[in-house]
Design an enzyme around this catalytic site. Structure first.
Site, short mmCIF file in Angstrom:
data_model
loop_
_atom_site.label_atom_id
_atom_site.label_comp_id
_atom_site.label_asym_id
_atom_site.label_seq_id
_atom_site.Cartn_x
_atom_site.Cartn_y
_atom_site.Cartn_z
CB ALA A 146 -0.90 -0.01 1.23
N GLY A 171 0.62 -5.01 0.94
CA GLY A 171 -0.53 -5.06 0.05
C GLY A 171 -0.23 -5.73 -1.29
CD GLU A 209 -2.36 -7.51 2.89
OE1 GLU A 209 -2.08 -6.36 2.51
OE2 GLU A 209 -2.89 -7.76 3.99
CD GLU A 263 1.47 -5.56 5.80
OE1 GLU A 263 2.25 -6.50 6.16
OE2 GLU A 263 0.76 -5.63 4.80
N1 CAA Z 1 4.60 3.18 -0.54
C1 CAA Z 1 5.04 4.35 -1.07
N2 CAA Z 1 6.22 4.46 -1.68
C2 CAA Z 1 6.99 3.36 -1.79
C3 CAA Z 1 6.59 2.13 -1.27
C4 CAA Z 1 5.32 2.05 -0.63
N3 CAA Z 1 4.86 0.92 -0.12
N4 CAA Z 1 7.58 1.23 -1.51
C5 CAA Z 1 8.54 1.88 -2.18
N5 CAA Z 1 8.21 3.17 -2.35
C6 CAA Z 1 8.98 4.22 -3.02
C7 CAA Z 1 10.15 4.71 -2.18
O1 CAA Z 1 9.69 5.66 -1.24
C8 CAA Z 1 11.05 5.29 -3.23
O2 CAA Z 1 10.56 6.56 -3.60
P1 CAA Z 1 11.57 7.81 -3.73
O3 CAA Z 1 12.50 7.40 -4.84
O4 CAA Z 1 10.70 8.96 -4.08
O5 CAA Z 1 12.26 7.93 -2.41
C9 CAA Z 1 10.85 4.37 -4.43
O6 CAA Z 1 9.61 3.69 -4.17
C10 CAA Z 1 11.93 3.32 -4.56
O7 CAA Z 1 12.05 2.62 -3.33
P2 CAA Z 1 13.44 2.47 -2.53
O8 CAA Z 1 14.32 3.60 -2.85
O9 CAA Z 1 13.10 2.22 -1.09
O10 CAA Z 1 14.00 1.15 -3.24
P3 CAA Z 1 14.94 0.03 -2.58
O11 CAA Z 1 15.33 -0.86 -3.72
O12 CAA Z 1 16.00 0.65 -1.75
O13 CAA Z 1 13.97 -0.79 -1.58
C11 CAA Z 1 11.93 -1.90 -0.90
C12 CAA Z 1 12.87 -1.50 -2.06
C13 CAA Z 1 12.67 -2.89 0.04
C14 CAA Z 1 10.72 -2.56 -1.49
C15 CAA Z 1 11.55 -0.65 -0.09
O14 CAA Z 1 11.08 0.33 -1.00
C16 CAA Z 1 10.49 -0.87 0.94
O15 CAA Z 1 10.76 -1.38 2.00
N6 CAA Z 1 9.22 -0.46 0.65
C17 CAA Z 1 8.13 -0.54 1.56
C18 CAA Z 1 7.63 -1.95 1.73
C19 CAA Z 1 6.51 -2.00 2.73
O16 CAA Z 1 6.65 -1.69 3.88
N7 CAA Z 1 5.30 -2.43 2.28
C20 CAA Z 1 4.15 -2.55 3.10
C21 CAA Z 1 3.32 -1.31 3.00
S1 CAA Z 1 2.01 -1.27 4.22
C22 CAA Z 1 0.76 -2.17 3.53
O17 CAA Z 1 0.87 -2.69 2.46
C23 CAA Z 1 -0.51 -2.23 4.34
C24 CAA Z 1 -1.46 -3.29 3.93
O18 CAA Z 1 -1.56 -4.32 4.53
C25 CAA Z 1 -2.36 -3.06 2.78
#
Ligand code: CAA
Length: 261
Positions: free
Chosen positions: A67, A110, A113, A133
């Site tokens: 998400a 998400g 999911e 999460e």
């Molecule tokens: N939401 C918004 N932006 C996201 C995102 C997310 N879930 N995942 C990645 N991005 C964005 C980053 O902020 C970044 O943007 P900027 O370049 O503007 O800073 C861009 O995507 C590239 O990401 P990274 O620079 O972080 O890339 P990386 O290769 O270093 O890492 C990753 C990749 C490990 C996937 C890392 O991006 C990450 O940990 N993302 C979040 C994963 C996460 O926590 N997901 C769960 C979300 S909560 C949820 O989903 C609730 C639910 O149950 C529905």
């Protein structure tokens, strides 16, 4: 097609709709407008008589990284409760036609999911699944606690959701969450998913819809109810022309020509 901002749709084979999540800069983070578009595209494919199955994919780097955290960050309880935040995500599961997830790269939160909402998951060896999460101070909100647990069992789901650790395509396959890990190579998993969708599309559409409906019932009904439901749907298919054609074609040693009627 250009009617959407966050997804692409195409017809890679007759009978197959391919939906590609398309927010590359944020690894296909699932914002609300993206889901509005996704639901719309899925309903359109579901209502299109020429479509037999749907493939859902992301990019090589990410199926979807979850998400959209930026969109969620400042939300308050009153907003998310009033608007039943994420509830509309599961509209996808009301689709009558099979949806195949073709997963490469990150399928986190998400994203994981969303894959679990699909009927079949094919994974590239690069796929990286997880429910991180817990690291954000929340829990899965798109069905992960239920669908992941149903898919891989309580102990594994509990460990993954409590630690947030990611798991590989090979683990997902071993645990029965994905049906297959396909060969490596760019686009391989989408190619394979489209081939499976094409094959499904060649069957009688009424039987395909019925098969999806009864398998999904296994996750909602107890065994006695599920078996009764299966048998009634099975009986019902004897009212279709496709059943007559399918069985006659077998007796006549020819290929069935289903008319979806
Ligand atoms: N939401 C918004 N932006 C996201 C995102 C997310 N879930 N995942 C990645 N991005 C964005 C980053 O902020 C970044 O943007 P900027 O370049 O503007 O800073 C861009 O995507 C590239 O990401 P990274 O620079 O972080 O890339 P990386 O290769 O270093 O890492 C990753 C990749 C490990 C996937 C890392 O991006 C990450 O940990 N993302 C979040 C994963 C996460 O926590 N997901 C769960 C979300 S909560 C949820 O989903 C609730 C639910 O149950 C529905």
């Amino acid at each position: 097609s250009s009617q959407y901002e966050f997804i692409l749709t195409s017809r890679p084979e007759p009978g197959v709709t391919l939906i590609t999540l398309n927010r590359p800069k944020v690894l296909n983070a699932l914002c609300s407008p993206l889901f509005v578009e996704l639901n719309k595209a899925v309903v359109e494919a579901d209502n299109d008589d020429s479509v037999g199955a749907i493939v859902l994919t992301g990019s090589e780097r990410a199926f979807a990284a979850g998400a959209d955290i930026r969109e969620m960050k400042d939300k308050e309880y009153a907003d998310v409760y009033k608007n039943n935040f994420l509830e509309s995500w599961q509209d996808l599961t009301k689709t009558r036609k099979p949806i195949i997830a073709a997963v490469s790269g990150y399928a986190l939160g998400g994203g994981c999911e969303l894959a679990l909402m699909c009927d079949i998951i094919l994974a590239s060896p690069t796929a990286k699944f997880g429910q991180p999460e817990i690291n954000l101070g929340v829990i899965p909100g798109g069905g992960g606690s239920q669908r992941l647990t149903n898919a891989i069992g309580k102990s594994r789901a509990m460990e993954l959701i409590l630690t947030g650790r990611t798991f590989t395509a090979q683990e997902a396959e071993k645990w029965g969450m994905v049906s297959r890990v396909v060969g490596e190579g760019e686009g391989e998993v989408v190619k394979e998913a489209v081939a499976v969708a094409k094959e499904i599309s060649s069957k009688g559409k009424i039987a395909v819809q019925a098969a999806k409906e009864v398998v999904n019932a296994a996750y909602e009904l107890n065994l006695a109810e599920g078996l009764r439901f299966e048998r009634r749907i099975f009986h019902g298919l004897f009212a279709t022309k496709d059943q007559k054609e399918g069985m006659t074609a077998f007796a006549e040693k020819r290929k069935a020509q289903f008319t979806n009627s």
